[in-house]
Design a protein around this motif. Structure first.
Motif, mmCIF file in Angstrom:
data_model
loop_
_atom_site.group_PDB
_atom_site.id
_atom_site.type_symbol
_atom_site.label_atom_id
_atom_site.label_comp_id
_atom_site.label_asym_id
_atom_site.label_seq_id
_atom_site.Cartn_x
_atom_site.Cartn_y
_atom_site.Cartn_z
ATOM 1 N N UNK A 110 0.831 -1.207 0.000
ATOM 2 C CA UNK A 110 0.000 0.000 0.000
ATOM 3 C C UNK A 110 0.866 1.258 0.000
ATOM 4 N N UNK A 111 1.968 1.239 0.730
ATOM 5 C CA UNK A 111 2.869 2.390 0.691
ATOM 6 C C UNK A 111 3.417 2.573 -0.714
ATOM 7 N N UNK A 112 3.719 1.479 -1.394
ATOM 8 C CA UNK A 112 4.247 1.558 -2.754
ATOM 9 C C UNK A 112 3.235 2.183 -3.708
ATOM 10 N N UNK A 113 1.945 1.934 -3.473
ATOM 11 C CA UNK A 113 0.901 2.444 -4.359
ATOM 12 C C UNK A 113 0.339 3.789 -3.916
ATOM 13 N N UNK A 114 0.781 4.287 -2.779
ATOM 14 C CA UNK A 114 0.126 5.457 -2.184
ATOM 15 C C UNK A 114 0.297 6.731 -3.003
ATOM 16 N N UNK A 115 1.322 6.814 -3.844
ATOM 17 C CA UNK A 115 1.555 8.050 -4.599
ATOM 18 C C UNK A 115 0.420 8.331 -5.569
ATOM 19 N N UNK A 116 -0.280 7.298 -5.998
ATOM 20 C CA UNK A 116 -1.351 7.492 -6.967
ATOM 21 C C UNK A 116 -2.656 7.927 -6.336
ATOM 22 N N UNK A 117 -2.715 7.990 -4.994
ATOM 23 C CA UNK A 117 -3.974 8.355 -4.351
ATOM 24 C C UNK A 117 -3.693 9.206 -3.119
ATOM 25 N N UNK A 118 -3.998 10.498 -3.152
ATOM 26 C CA UNK A 118 -3.806 11.345 -1.967
ATOM 27 C C UNK A 118 -4.587 10.853 -0.752
ATOM 28 N N UNK A 119 -5.801 10.349 -0.967
ATOM 29 C CA UNK A 119 -6.598 9.873 0.162
ATOM 30 C C UNK A 119 -5.905 8.720 0.862
ATOM 31 N N UNK A 120 -5.386 7.792 0.077
ATOM 32 C CA UNK A 120 -4.714 6.628 0.656
ATOM 33 C C UNK A 120 -3.458 7.057 1.399
ATOM 34 N N UNK A 121 -2.685 7.969 0.815
ATOM 35 C CA UNK A 121 -1.451 8.419 1.464
ATOM 36 C C UNK A 121 -1.748 9.087 2.801
ATOM 37 N N UNK A 122 -2.751 9.948 2.845
ATOM 38 C CA UNK A 122 -3.098 10.636 4.086
ATOM 39 C C UNK A 122 -3.599 9.643 5.136
ATOM 40 N N UNK A 123 -4.405 8.650 4.688
ATOM 41 C CA UNK A 123 -4.932 7.671 5.658
ATOM 42 C C UNK A 123 -3.819 6.775 6.188
ATOM 43 N N UNK A 124 -2.878 6.400 5.330
ATOM 44 C CA UNK A 124 -1.756 5.579 5.782
ATOM 45 C C UNK A 124 -0.899 6.341 6.786
ATOM 46 N N UNK A 125 -0.673 7.623 6.543
ATOM 47 C CA UNK A 125 0.129 8.415 7.469
ATOM 48 C C UNK A 125 -0.542 8.505 8.831
ATOM 49 N N UNK A 126 -1.868 8.685 8.832
ATOM 50 C CA UNK A 126 -2.591 8.740 10.106
ATOM 51 C C UNK A 126 -2.479 7.408 10.851
ATOM 52 N N UNK A 127 -2.603 6.303 10.126
ATOM 53 C CA UNK A 127 -2.506 4.989 10.764
ATOM 54 C C UNK A 127 -1.115 4.763 11.336
ATOM 55 N N UNK A 128 -0.070 5.076 10.561
ATOM 56 C CA UNK A 128 1.294 4.832 11.017
ATOM 57 C C UNK A 128 1.659 5.749 12.185
ATOM 58 N N UNK A 129 1.210 6.999 12.154
ATOM 59 C CA UNK A 129 1.473 7.895 13.278
ATOM 60 C C UNK A 129 0.866 7.350 14.561
ATOM 61 N N UNK A 130 -0.364 6.862 14.466
ATOM 62 C CA UNK A 130 -1.029 6.335 15.655
ATOM 63 C C UNK A 130 -0.347 5.062 16.148
ATOM 64 N N UNK A 131 0.049 4.190 15.219
ATOM 65 C CA UNK A 131 0.685 2.934 15.619
ATOM 66 C C UNK A 131 2.052 3.183 16.261
ATOM 67 N N UNK A 132 2.797 4.122 15.727
ATOM 68 C CA UNK A 132 4.088 4.457 16.333
ATOM 69 C C UNK A 132 3.880 4.988 17.752
ATOM 70 N N UNK A 133 2.803 5.721 17.961
ATOM 71 C CA UNK A 133 2.549 6.302 19.283
ATOM 72 C C UNK A 133 2.163 5.248 20.322
ATOM 73 N N UNK A 134 1.426 4.198 19.907
ATOM 74 C CA UNK A 134 0.921 3.232 20.891
ATOM 75 C C UNK A 134 1.763 1.971 20.974
ATOM 76 N N UNK A 135 2.598 1.700 19.994
ATOM 77 C CA UNK A 135 3.357 0.453 19.990
ATOM 78 C C UNK A 135 4.467 0.498 21.040
ATOM 79 N N UNK A 136 4.794 -0.632 21.655
ATOM 80 C CA UNK A 136 5.943 -0.677 22.567
ATOM 81 C C UNK A 136 7.224 -0.288 21.838
ATOM 82 N N UNK A 137 8.212 0.154 22.592
ATOM 83 C CA UNK A 137 9.447 0.677 21.995
ATOM 84 C C UNK A 137 10.119 -0.341 21.084
#
Length: 442
Positions: free
Chosen positions: A374-401
């Motif tokens: 999905x990251x590889x394909x994200x350049x073709x869709x702004x919606x997908x790129x923005x949603x992936x960034x939101x998901x990864x930001x949240x996961x980095x915040x809650x995941x153990x170190x």
């Protein structure tokens, strides 16, 4: 030399040519076999219809010989009731046959458009479907012949051919069972895995028929190989641990859940070099034609990724909203998974002795399954790129170190991949609608 389409060979004494009769007979066998297979769509149902007509005639003769009252009316019903049942059954079987053939035609057209036009012959040549069609048609004919011989105006004892009517009832019961089975088989055969298996099984049967084994695969006595091809859908760890304990052994699984295993490929080996119970291992490792959710969490991620990819790359019918919805569920699944203990693949018995080693997906493997494509394909869709960034930001915040590194690598890949001024790369759980760049800042 060939004369008139017939192979001829010189005589041993060189005195001329003789027709190679044996060669001609042998050459007809593949031709007949091909014609049988090519025309079996109608040959098998026609053979069933002919068998139904012959069976009705024979049973009517039997009824005439033993008497029409061999079975009591309390079992079959009165003459009027028998006429009603058989007439209704005949009408229903004719309608059912028509509907089934129509549905089969639509299914073939769908499979041809969705997968390949060359799949049609394999579907039409499916012997189970042909037998079901033949049974429905034969039952219709049998009921029509039988109901014509039921005469409620005849003398008592000559009104109902009881043996033939009982056979008609049995055919109706068999048709009901065949209908349920046919619906199941048709539903399975129109799945991707069912169609691939249909072609693959036919191919393997032809390979077995045409080619002799010249170099058998050497099998180590300490290794258990699969008896058939399929996808691993169940691994009964408890049964394998118990078998290893009884043999004071330690088994190592060579495949993991969801792997496709060819026939005669290794499944498991003994670390001590002993010979495991092959039948027990093959019962404990279940193969099917398609992966299952049961015991295989990565398969759920795989399907969500497939849905998202189709939403991104299904031009000209791009559907980024569907892709965002699939990413919502990927986000949720990874958020639940990142704080849980993952299996290490080491299975011990009650005494704490290691008895089984299985292959398991690591945390970075789950992250790769969910985000790599999905990251590889994200350049073709702004919606997908923005949603992936939101998901990864949240996961980095809650995941153990210790689990943040794979997520941070995916986030860095996303930022590097979507290096485009035309895309406002802001975390947005809606793709476009909840980011800080489109909401009111109070």
């Amino acid at each position: 030399m060939r004369v008139g389409g017939i192979e001829r060979h010189p005589r041993q004494d060189g005195s001329g040519c003789r027709p190679a009769v044996a060669t001609a007979v042998i050459s007809r066998r593949p031709t007949l076999e091909h014609r049988w297979r090519a025309n079996s769509l109608w040959l098998v149902p026609m053979a069933c219809i002919a068998a139904g007509a012959v069976a009705a005639a024979v049973l009517l003769v039997v009824d005439g010989a033993v008497g029409y009252d061999l079975l009591p009316t309390s079992v079959l019903g009165t003459p009027t009731a028998v006429q009603t049942v058989l007439s209704t059954a005949a009408s229903a079987m004719l309608t059912l046959t028509t509907i089934v053939l129509t549905v089969m035609t639509l299914g073939v057209q769908l499979a041809m458009q969705q997968f390949s036009p060359r799949i049609v012959r394999a579907l039409l040549a499916d012997r189970r479907s042909q037998l079901a069609h033949g049974l429905f048609a034969a039952t219709f004919l049998f009921c029509m012949v039988t109901v014509a011989k039921v005469d409620d105006q005849a003398d008592p004892g000559h009104q109902v051919p009881t043996v033939t009517v009982a056979a008609a009832y049995l055919l109706l019961l068999a048709s009901l069972v065949a209908l349920v089975r046919y619906v199941h088989v048709a539903g399975q055969s129109l799945r991707v895995a069912g169609l691939i298996d249909l072609v693959g099984d036919n191919l393997r049967a032809e390979i077995d028929r045409l080619f002799a084994v010249e170099h058998p695969v050497l099998q180590d006595s300490a290794t258990v190989v699969s008896g058939d091809a399929g996808v691993v859908v169940v691994v009964d760890s408890a049964a394998l641990v118990d078998a290893a304990r009884r043999g004071d052994d330690c088994f190592e699984m060579l495949v993991r859940m969801g792997d496709f295993v060819p026939r005669d490929a290794p499944l498991l080996r003994s670390r001590k070099g002993t010979a495991p119970d092959r039948r027990l291992v093959r019962r404990a490792v279940l193969l099917d034609n398609e992966r299952s959710h049961i015991g295989d969490a990565s398969y759920g991620l795989r399907k969500l990724v497939d849905i998202a990819e189709r939403g991104i790359a299904s031009s000209p019918y791009d559907d980024p909203v569907t892709a965002v919805q699939a990413i919502d569920r990927l986000h949720d699944a990874l958020r639940q998974l990142c704080v849980r203990r993952l299996p290490d693949g080491l299975h011990h018995d009650a005494d704490g002795v290691l008895r089984l080693v299985t292959r398991e997906v690591a945390w970075h493997g789950y992250v790769a399954i969910a985000f790599d494509e999905l990251v590889e394909l994200s350049k073709s869709s702004p919606l997908v790129a923005r949603r992936l960034l939101a998901a990864l930001d949240d996961l980095v915040a809650v995941a153990p170190a210790e689990r943040r590194a794979p997520l941070e690598r995916q986030r860095a890949r996303l930022l590097d991949r979507v290096d485009d001024e035309a895309i406002r790369l802001v975390p947005d759980v809606q793709g476009l609608g909840a980011g800080t760049d489109v909401t009111v800042d109070r």
